[in-house]
Design a protein around this motif. Sequence first.
Motif: not given
Length: 221
Positions: A94-104, A106-107
């Motif tokens: 990831l290049e993003s710290n957005e929680q939505a991107d982190q959740f994605a 993880m999925v």
Amino acid sequence: MRSHAEFALAPAPGRSRQNRGSEVVRAALLEAAIGEFASRGFAGASGRRIATEAGAHQSQINYHFGSTNELWKAALLFLLDELDQAIAEQLAQLESNEQADQFAAMVRGFVHFASRRPELSRIMMHEGAAPSERLAWFVETQLAHRHRQLLAAWTNLRNSGIAAEVDPDVLYHSMIGAGSLLYANGPEAELLGIQPTDYDLTERHAQSLIALLLPGRNKDF
């Protein structure tokens, strides 16, 4: 023709079981146990079958793990470590710290892990069907804190309008089922003309699940 795994775990020609390295034997027993527990559950598992599959002696189970019960726990920890690594690999990209991107991420990591290692879901289908000391150990030491972290992230995503309106009480089991059943029930899928070992299918599966869970994200991943 033997698979690469079978070739790697089999004793070398002319080499006795007793002469195999301790770590090699332990790894072989662990891998054989994962397959045995996944296909038969703990109650139906046979230490003799595990040892035979591993090319080891049954007494070596107690030597390396103490008991079949401890072998079961070691198998679960081994698979969970692989799951954590799969998720960590996705997060590292990831290049993003957005929680939505982190959740994605993880999925996506979970779905790809489930496709490679359907044994974890199969083991828990057996074990989760009835109360046991092993199930209590798993929930207390491995699942409870993961569940709390999942719900905390989900609550934040719902409050921000990104996550779907999925009740937190059913989120975990909904995700596990949606992300792993295709692979745990692989033989059934194949009879329907679906190839659960196909990487492109797994990637589409992950993308679809992310889209269902995070409709407000609107990003490719």
